[in-house]
Write an enzyme that holds these catalytic residues in place. Structure first.
Site, mmCIF file in Angstrom:
data_model
loop_
_atom_site.group_PDB
_atom_site.id
_atom_site.type_symbol
_atom_site.label_atom_id
_atom_site.label_comp_id
_atom_site.label_asym_id
_atom_site.label_seq_id
_atom_site.Cartn_x
_atom_site.Cartn_y
_atom_site.Cartn_z
ATOM 1 N N ASP A 192 -26.787 -57.879 -24.945
ATOM 2 C CA ASP A 192 -27.212 -58.346 -23.630
ATOM 3 C C ASP A 192 -26.064 -58.134 -22.646
ATOM 4 O O ASP A 192 -25.125 -57.392 -22.921
ATOM 5 C CB ASP A 192 -27.655 -59.807 -23.702
ATOM 6 N N ASP A 220 -22.741 -61.396 -26.035
ATOM 7 C CA ASP A 220 -22.643 -62.518 -26.973
ATOM 8 C C ASP A 220 -23.820 -62.496 -27.944
ATOM 9 O O ASP A 220 -23.850 -63.248 -28.911
ATOM 10 C CB ASP A 220 -22.555 -63.864 -26.239
ATOM 11 N N ASP A 223 -23.451 -59.827 -21.544
ATOM 12 C CA ASP A 223 -22.061 -60.171 -21.885
ATOM 13 C C ASP A 223 -21.751 -59.959 -23.357
ATOM 14 O O ASP A 223 -20.672 -60.324 -23.827
ATOM 15 C CB ASP A 223 -21.750 -61.615 -21.488
ATOM 16 N N SER A 229 -25.424 -63.855 -18.945
ATOM 17 C CA SER A 229 -25.890 -63.418 -20.259
ATOM 18 C C SER A 229 -27.102 -62.493 -20.149
ATOM 19 O O SER A 229 -26.994 -61.377 -19.669
ATOM 20 C CB SER A 229 -26.183 -64.634 -21.139
#
Length: 449
Positions: free
Chosen positions: A233, A237, A235, A96
């Site tokens: 960020d 999410d 990934d 992340s």
């Protein structure tokens, strides 16, 4: 936290605690736990991604589980692909917003929600037992590759509609969001100016989309006279937002605005957030018919409460949003589309943000070895109740003490060797006074742990 899994899956420095051997065990344990079926797997742009992904795939195949490898894919795309392909689970190889030397493994349920801590404990038990399912040579799982990004974009376009087009500056942070987010915004009819859009594990900026890391995005919005800036960020999410004036919109303010928009869109109902969310959310949403429910930090806790209560929207004051009408996977890409729809319906974010109450929020991170966290929290909980005059107490995740116009939350990070302090007060002087006391208390507790 468990032996391997924290609040957001496994997240460690590559080739230290997170090794190919451990990843292989995770794959074997997940395949054994599922007993067969089909798993979707994707990864972000980190340099160690292929190593970890290959090991997890090998473990899954060895137990007889079929694997669909969607390659470089943001977490939201993995969550979408689980449903698209009728998979029994999903795996994202990501750390992340952590620094590039980290990587991680996060497991998702068939409904798009992350594995609960109870499910992760079961995986850990299988990993430690070494009692893995072993498929015979003629029942080994099959591996195929797929790209669900076009289906994702088409599905999102059915959900989000714009009457006008806008100029959007989009900072993908060299992460996996770069393969989907700009394309969705263009398909919505927007003019997209891309920053850090080349997928790379050598990140140009700090991955957490905050005011400091998004200074280039803010400047570009001002220079290009754009309508909004959006950032992700590693990934995707999470989402960070810069308004039309080139100012970073604080997480709490943006959370309030989008939650309010969801109430307008779907009608009054429950909004789920975490214990580190402040008073502004309640004060802003109450007139709109929103009932705020707080839970533990982490997207799985938010998703779980959304499912239980039939909530309208869920989000954390870290830019992690879950739109249950879309999926139970946190989705910064779809969130970006919703932000544009909100602007299209209600007006510029700089004007909307004026309606959200502003309080003083301070955050601190105190280094704390993982092995000291439990003992340190015992001391913190005991001493905090002696140190501060409080009226309310929430202890579902760390300890949050409240007293009318202020609150303080002490909690150990589930992903880093740190202790977090978050507090809010109506007055800046009071906030600084509280933070001074809180930091001294935490440092003393860690030294005694």
């Amino acid at each position: 936290m468990g032996k391997y899994f924290g609040t957001s899956g496994i997240r460690e420095v590559f080739n230290e605690k997170l090794t190919p051997e451990l990843a292989l065990k995770v794959g074997k344990a997940l395949g054994t736990y599922l007993g067969g079926g089909k798993v979707v797997i994707g990864k972000d742009t980190r340099t160690s991604g292929d190593v970890i992904k290959s090991a997890v795939i090998s473990g899954l195949l060895s137990t007889g589980v079929d694997v669909i490898d969607i390659g470089l894919a943001p977490t939201p795309l993995t969550g979408f692909a689980i449903k698209l392909y009728g998979a029994d689970a999903g795996v994202t190889i990501t750390a992340s917003h952590n620094p590039p030397e980290y990587n991680g493994i996060k497991v998702w349920q068939a409904n798009g929600m992350a594995y609960t801590s109870e499910m992760e404990r079961e995986l850990e038990s299988i990993m430690d037992s070494g009692n893995f399912k072993k498929a015979p040579w003629n029942e080994i799982g099959t591996l195929r590759r797929a790209d669900p990004s076009e289906e994702y974009i088409n599905a999102a376009l059915k959900f989000v509609k714009l009457e006008n087009s806008y100029t959007v500056v989009l900072d993908s942070g060299n992460g996996a969001g770069s393969v989907v987010s700009p394309y969705l915004q263009r398909e919505l009819g927007n003019r997209v100016i891309s920053l850090n859009s080349h997928p790379s594990g050598f990140f140009v900026r700090e991955l957490e989309p905050n005011a400091k890391s998004l200074s280039a995005l803010a400047k570009t919005v001002r220079v290009m006279k754009a309508d909004v800036g959006i950032a992700h960020d590693g990934d995707a999410d999470r989402i960070g937002v810069v308004d039309d004036q080139g100012n970073f919109v604080e997480y709490e303010v943006m959370l309030s605005l989008i939650a309010g928009y969801m109430l307008r869109k779907f009608g009054k109902g429950k909004i789920v957030t975490t214990v580190d969310a402040g008073f502004a959310l309640d004060d802003y949403l109450r007139p709109l018919g929103g009932e705020v429910i707080r839970t533990r930090v982490g997207d799985v806790a938010v998703a779980d409460e959304l499912a239980k209560h039939g909530g309208v929207f869920g989000g954390e004051p870290s830019g992690t949003w879950i739109i249950p009408q879309w999926n139970l996977t946190p989705d910064g890409i779809f969130a970006g589309a919703l932000v544009l729809e909100m602007i299209d319906r209600l007006g510029p974010i700089s004007e909307l943000a004026k309606e959200v109450p502003r309080y003083v929020t301070l955050r601190a991170k105190i280094p704390c070895p993982n092995e000291k966290k439990a003992k340190a929290m015992e001391i913190i909980a005991r001493e905090a109740l002696k140190t501060f005059d409080y009226e309310g107490l929430i202890d579902i995740d760390g300890i949050r003490i409240e007293n009318g116009d202020w609150w303080i939350l002490f909690r150990p990070s589930g992903t880093e060797p740190i202790m977090r302090i978050t507090l809010e007060a109506h007055e800046e002087e009071k906030a600084k006074e509280l933070m001074g006391k809180a930091e001294r208390l935490v440092k003393k507790a860690i030294s005694e742990a």
